[in-house]
Design a protein around this motif. Structure first.
Motif, PDB file in Angstrom:
ATOM      1  N   TYR A 158       8.510  76.531  -4.589  1.00  0.00           N
ATOM      2  CA  TYR A 158       8.208  77.316  -5.801  1.00  0.00           C
ATOM      3  C   TYR A 158       9.412  78.144  -6.237  1.00  0.00           C
ATOM      4  O   TYR A 158      10.105  78.727  -5.399  1.00  0.00           O
ATOM      5  N   ILE A 159       9.617  78.206  -7.554  1.00  0.00           N
ATOM      6  CA  ILE A 159      10.568  79.174  -8.115  1.00  0.00           C
ATOM      7  C   ILE A 159       9.716  80.329  -8.624  1.00  0.00           C
ATOM      8  O   ILE A 159       8.806  80.128  -9.451  1.00  0.00           O
ATOM      9  N   THR A 187       9.437  83.302 -10.813  1.00  0.00           N
ATOM     10  CA  THR A 187      10.071  83.996 -11.945  1.00  0.00           C
ATOM     11  C   THR A 187       9.149  85.026 -12.584  1.00  0.00           C
ATOM     12  O   THR A 187       9.480  85.565 -13.646  1.00  0.00           O
ATOM     13  N   ALA A 223       3.956  82.829 -11.634  1.00  0.00           N
ATOM     14  CA  ALA A 223       4.669  81.918 -10.723  1.00  0.00           C
ATOM     15  C   ALA A 223       4.422  82.364  -9.283  1.00  0.00           C
ATOM     16  O   ALA A 223       4.206  81.544  -8.380  1.00  0.00           O
ATOM     17  N   TYR A 267       7.377  75.403 -11.072  1.00  0.00           N
ATOM     18  CA  TYR A 267       7.903  76.536 -11.863  1.00  0.00           C
ATOM     19  C   TYR A 267       6.935  76.852 -12.990  1.00  0.00           C
ATOM     20  O   TYR A 267       6.129  75.997 -13.376  1.00  0.00           O
ATOM     21  N   PRO A 295      13.991  73.236 -14.673  1.00  0.00           N
ATOM     22  CA  PRO A 295      14.942  73.505 -13.588  1.00  0.00           C
ATOM     23  C   PRO A 295      15.454  72.215 -12.973  1.00  0.00           C
ATOM     24  O   PRO A 295      14.772  71.189 -13.037  1.00  0.00           O
TER      25      PRO A 295
END
Ligand code: PMP
Length: 368
Positions: A101-102, A104, A108, A154, A169
């Motif tokens: 996972y990103i 942000t 998220a 994301y 991404p």
């Protein structure tokens, strides 16, 4: 302007949010007697001919707009995006794989936290913006993706912090999964390298209580197929999203909203309008001599949720109170971050944004 539009707010709510006036009027016109069926669409069986037409038009419109006819299958599910936070890892992660996972923003992070709760699934946050108060999107050189990852998840738009990925991404050979709840269909989108995308309907698509999932066909094939049926993408898709009684009303409205987008010329047209709306507000911020401050880096700014701070909380409060008096709604920032937020989703007309920037200029002139 008709008397109907005069009595309606300039609606900047973050979701549920504005819907096109043409769609609302059509719903109103058709409500008592849908296409001479003698009843409304929400009183019809979900197995009826009338409803089936609505259901498949919505699926087809979404497939057309996402341009994924040959690659992905569309699923319409009761429930919101938060439910997908759990269903995505349950359906997509195989033994020996990691869910990455990103992080942000709040949603998220929510997706990551929910994945961590699924027994037997290993998770990893490859990047988090928490230290910068989620004010930006990372550069590809700031994170790396494990080659054992099932996917890199994301949130394409961060509803609370006002940031947006302008391109997906980078993830090498690892497929992407995107929570597109607050920017689906805001611009042409290439989802070919996405294992799956999902979105709660209540922002760019229609009423709440429905989520849209597009899953890549080869990944659908390899779903375990042993989950509770209502949570199993494979079962739901095989039943054309009619395993259980669907959210007929929301699906009907999403059908009308997406039909309108196609009639307008599709996502290129929508993008032009969305860019113009966002530019109007960001220019007002940037030309205010520091009176209005954007909360994130310029490169990360969202065209869907514009987040703004004034000099003090007191002034922000005054701004919100006076905006309500002037016919605006939904401009108060999310309760967790405060400030001002203007959500300029697809169905927010340019006219509302023009009224907002006039209001911002007048407010600055009288409270500068
Ligand atoms: N993801 C994003 C990006 C959101 O903005 C939201 C709600 N604002 C959610 C997930 C949660 O959606 P729901 O309320 O439909 O579960």
């Amino acid at each position: 302007m008709s008397s109907l539009t005069q009595t309606r707010d300039y609606n900047f709510n973050a979701g549920p949010s504005a819907l096109p006036i043409e769609v609302l009027t059509e719903v109103q016109d058709e409500l008592l007697n849908y296409k001479d069926s003698g009843k409304s669409i929400i009183e019809s069986s979900h197995r009826s001919k009338e409803y089936e037409e609505v259901h498949f038009e919505t699926l087809n419109n979404l497939t057309t707009l996402l341009d994924c006819k040959d690659s992905h299958s569309l699923i319409l599910m009761n429930g919101g995006a938060r439910m997908q936070f759990a269903l995505v890892p349950m359906n997509l992660v195989r033994e020996g794989q990691i869910a990455e996972y990103i992080v942000t923003g709040t949603w998220a992070k929510g997706a990551y936290d929910e994945a961590c709760k699924i027994p037997g699934i290993e998770t990893n946050a490859v990047w988090s913006g928490v230290e910068d108060n989620f004010n930006r999107i990372p550069n590809p050189d700031e994170y790396s993706v494990n080659n054992k990852a099932a996917y890199l998840h994301y949130a394409s738009n961060n509803t609370i912090f006002g940031t947006q990925f302008h391109t997906p991404p980078e993830s090498g050979d690892i497929p992407l999964v995107a929570d597109m709840s607050s920017d689906i269909l805001c611009r042409p989108m290439d989802i070919s390298n996405h294992s799956l995308i999902y979105a709660g309907a209540q922002k760019n698509l229609g009423p709440a209580g429905l989520s849209v999932v597009a899953i890549r066909n080869d990944h659908l094939e390899s779903c375990p197929g042993n989950l509770t049926s209502a949570f199993d993408y494979k079962v739901l898709q095989a039943k054309d999203s009619l395993l259980y009684t669907p959210n007929c009303f929301a699906i009907y409205v999403v059908g009308l909203v997406t039909r309108k987008i196609i009639e307008m010329g599709g996502l290129e047209e929508i993008q032009k309008i969305n860019n113009a709306k966002a530019k109007l507000i960001y220019d007002t911020i940037d030309n205010s001599g520091g009176y209005y401050k954007g909360t994130c880096t310029k490169e990360s700014r969202s065209i869907m949720n514009v987040t703004i701070n004034l000099q003090s909380e007191e002034l922000e409060k005054k701004f919100v109170t006076e905006s309500i008096g002037a016919g605006f709604s939904g401009l108060k920032g999310h309760r967790s971050v405060g400030g001002i937020r203007a959500s300029t989703y697809n169905s927010v007309p340019l006219e509302s944004v023009e009224a907002l920037v006039s209001f911002m200029n007048e407010f600055q002139a009288s409270n500068g």
